[in-house]
Design a protein around this motif. Structure first.
Motif, PDB file in Angstrom:
ATOM      1  N   ASP A 122       0.818  -1.211   0.000  1.00 26.63           N
ATOM      2  CA  ASP A 122       0.000   0.000   0.000  1.00 26.63           C
ATOM      3  C   ASP A 122       0.853   1.261   0.000  1.00 26.63           C
ATOM      4  N   GLU A 123       2.092   1.150   0.463  1.00 30.87           N
ATOM      5  CA  GLU A 123       2.985   2.306   0.519  1.00 30.87           C
ATOM      6  C   GLU A 123       3.580   2.666  -0.844  1.00 30.87           C
ATOM      7  N   ALA A 124       3.524   1.757  -1.781  1.00 31.91           N
ATOM      8  CA  ALA A 124       4.058   2.038  -3.120  1.00 31.91           C
ATOM      9  C   ALA A 124       3.235   3.153  -3.761  1.00 31.91           C
ATOM     10  N   PRO A 125       3.904   4.116  -4.404  1.00 35.77           N
ATOM     11  CA  PRO A 125       3.172   5.237  -5.009  1.00 35.77           C
ATOM     12  C   PRO A 125       2.457   4.818  -6.292  1.00 35.77           C
ATOM     13  N   GLU A 126       1.457   5.610  -6.644  1.00 33.38           N
ATOM     14  CA  GLU A 126       0.872   5.456  -7.972  1.00 33.38           C
ATOM     15  C   GLU A 126       1.982   5.856  -8.947  1.00 33.38           C
ATOM     16  N   PRO A 127       2.062   5.233 -10.114  1.00 39.16           N
ATOM     17  CA  PRO A 127       3.183   5.525 -11.020  1.00 39.16           C
ATOM     18  C   PRO A 127       3.008   6.801 -11.844  1.00 39.16           C
ATOM     19  N   THR A 128       2.478   7.844 -11.244  1.00 42.37           N
ATOM     20  CA  THR A 128       2.277   9.106 -11.972  1.00 42.37           C
ATOM     21  C   THR A 128       3.602   9.729 -12.399  1.00 42.37           C
ATOM     22  N   VAL A 129       4.627   9.613 -11.569  1.00 38.45           N
ATOM     23  CA  VAL A 129       5.930  10.179 -11.921  1.00 38.45           C
ATOM     24  C   VAL A 129       6.514   9.443 -13.128  1.00 38.45           C
ATOM     25  N   PHE A 130       6.315   8.128 -13.187  1.00 34.56           N
ATOM     26  CA  PHE A 130       6.802   7.364 -14.334  1.00 34.56           C
ATOM     27  C   PHE A 130       6.006   7.729 -15.591  1.00 34.56           C
ATOM     28  N   MET A 131       4.704   7.959 -15.440  1.00 36.45           N
ATOM     29  CA  MET A 131       3.894   8.391 -16.593  1.00 36.45           C
ATOM     30  C   MET A 131       4.412   9.731 -17.106  1.00 36.45           C
ATOM     31  N   ASP A 132       4.677  10.668 -16.196  1.00 37.16           N
ATOM     32  CA  ASP A 132       5.243  11.962 -16.602  1.00 37.16           C
ATOM     33  C   ASP A 132       6.566  11.762 -17.333  1.00 37.16           C
ATOM     34  N   PHE A 133       7.378  10.841 -16.843  1.00 35.51           N
ATOM     35  CA  PHE A 133       8.655  10.522 -17.483  1.00 35.51           C
ATOM     36  C   PHE A 133       8.427  10.069 -18.929  1.00 35.51           C
ATOM     37  N   LEU A 134       7.461   9.171 -19.147  1.00 33.13           N
ATOM     38  CA  LEU A 134       7.197   8.659 -20.495  1.00 33.13           C
ATOM     39  C   LEU A 134       6.686   9.763 -21.422  1.00 33.13           C
ATOM     40  N   LEU A 135       5.796  10.611 -20.922  1.00 38.07           N
ATOM     41  CA  LEU A 135       5.277  11.705 -21.752  1.00 38.07           C
ATOM     42  C   LEU A 135       6.368  12.727 -22.058  1.00 38.07           C
ATOM     43  N   ASN A 136       7.199  13.033 -21.075  1.00 38.08           N
ATOM     44  CA  ASN A 136       8.316  13.952 -21.304  1.00 38.08           C
ATOM     45  C   ASN A 136       9.337  13.359 -22.267  1.00 38.08           C
ATOM     46  N   PHE A 137       9.520  12.054 -22.200  1.00 41.38           N
ATOM     47  CA  PHE A 137      10.418  11.382 -23.125  1.00 41.38           C
ATOM     48  C   PHE A 137       9.943  11.574 -24.564  1.00 41.38           C
ATOM     49  N   MET A 138       8.632  11.490 -24.788  1.00 40.90           N
ATOM     50  CA  MET A 138       8.108  11.710 -26.136  1.00 40.90           C
ATOM     51  C   MET A 138       8.353  13.152 -26.573  1.00 40.90           C
ATOM     52  N   LYS A 139       8.273  14.088 -25.652  1.00 43.21           N
ATOM     53  CA  LYS A 139       8.578  15.483 -25.981  1.00 43.21           C
ATOM     54  C   LYS A 139      10.067  15.638 -26.309  1.00 43.21           C
ATOM     55  N   ASP A 140      10.932  14.876 -25.610  1.00 41.26           N
ATOM     56  CA  ASP A 140      12.364  14.869 -25.941  1.00 41.26           C
ATOM     57  C   ASP A 140      12.575  14.379 -27.370  1.00 41.26           C
ATOM     58  N   ILE A 141      11.822  13.367 -27.749  1.00 39.95           N
ATOM     59  CA  ILE A 141      11.923  12.827 -29.101  1.00 39.95           C
ATOM     60  C   ILE A 141      11.487  13.884 -30.113  1.00 39.95           C
ATOM     61  N   GLU A 142      10.394  14.582 -29.803  1.00 37.59           N
ATOM     62  CA  GLU A 142       9.930  15.640 -30.691  1.00 37.59           C
ATOM     63  C   GLU A 142      10.991  16.736 -30.833  1.00 37.59           C
ATOM     64  N   ARG A 143      11.608  17.127 -29.725  1.00 41.59           N
ATOM     65  CA  ARG A 143      12.633  18.176 -29.754  1.00 41.59           C
ATOM     66  C   ARG A 143      13.871  17.735 -30.532  1.00 41.59           C
ATOM     67  N   SER A 144      14.150  16.450 -30.512  1.00 39.54           N
ATOM     68  CA  SER A 144      15.348  15.979 -31.221  1.00 39.54           C
ATOM     69  C   SER A 144      15.220  16.208 -32.729  1.00 39.54           C
ATOM     70  N   ARG A 145      13.984  16.051 -33.241  1.00 41.79           N
ATOM     71  CA  ARG A 145      13.669  16.258 -34.658  1.00 41.79           C
ATOM     72  C   ARG A 145      14.599  15.490 -35.590  1.00 41.79           C
ATOM     73  N   ARG A 146      15.266  14.511 -35.042  1.00 42.97           N
ATOM     74  CA  ARG A 146      16.075  13.651 -35.911  1.00 42.97           C
ATOM     75  C   ARG A 146      15.148  12.684 -36.602  1.00 42.97           C
ATOM     76  N   LEU A 147      15.308  12.517 -37.866  1.00 42.69           N
ATOM     77  CA  LEU A 147      14.481  11.581 -38.597  1.00 42.69           C
ATOM     78  C   LEU A 147      15.176  10.231 -38.648  1.00 42.69           C
ATOM     79  N   VAL A 148      14.422   9.205 -38.366  1.00 46.68           N
ATOM     80  CA  VAL A 148      14.955   7.844 -38.454  1.00 46.68           C
ATOM     81  C   VAL A 148      14.321   7.185 -39.678  1.00 46.68           C
ATOM     82  N   PRO A 149      15.003   6.229 -40.248  1.00 50.06           N
ATOM     83  CA  PRO A 149      14.435   5.591 -41.444  1.00 50.06           C
ATOM     84  C   PRO A 149      13.166   4.839 -41.127  1.00 50.06           C
ATOM     85  N   ASN A 150      12.192   4.920 -42.016  1.00 51.46           N
ATOM     86  CA  ASN A 150      10.928   4.176 -41.861  1.00 51.46           C
ATOM     87  C   ASN A 150      11.032   2.809 -42.475  1.00 51.46           C
TER      88      ASN A 150
END
Length: 150
Positions: A122-150
């Protein structure tokens, strides 16, 4: 089981879903967050494959070993189940479900993320901080603007 879901919009040229099928590219796109992504078993982009991640979270170097549990090409979603690593210190079960949608014909994409988890205590936190990490990671990807091959 608990569930937490969120989404964010990002601008990305090309198929964002492709990155999740071949995640080794994340360490090239955002090396400040993802240090390495290694295929341990199976093939990239296939159900049952096992992937090891080394990443920075909360100022600490963390690891996760994940198995691809499901891929839905029509919905452009992929489900990773964490089978070893730092997240399992707090959660006995942890899944990350990623889904990508295009927003019309432009480069706008909607990244949806859901976490399914079971706390060890019960003491374990809800993973909201990890969710924020994942969403911020996607913003990091957007900022990188490096194109990878499709």
């Amino acid at each position: 089981m608990g569930k937490l879901a969120s989404q964010t919009r990002i601008k990305w040229e090309g198929d964002l879903f492709h990155l999740f099928l071949f995640p080794y590219q994340f360490s090239e796109i955002a090396p400040q967050v993802v240090h390495s992504v290694d295929l341990l078993a199976g093939s990239w982009g296939t159900v049952g494959s096992i992937i090891s991640w080394t990443y920075m979270f909360g100022g600490a170097k963390c690891v996760a070993k994940e198995r691809i549990e499901a891929i839905d090409m029509k919905k452009k979603s992929i489900t990773f189940k964490v089978i070893e690593g730092d997240l399992l210190k707090l959660y006995s079960e942890f899944k990350i479900i990623c889904e990508m949608e295009s927003d019309g014909d432009g480069e706008d994409k909607v990244y949806k993320c859901a976490l399914e988890y079971e706390k060890r205590s019960d003491e374990a936190p809800e993973p909201t901080v990890f969710m924020d990490f994942l969403l911020n990671f996607m913003k990091d990807i957007e900022r990188s603007r490096r194109l990878v091959p499709n």
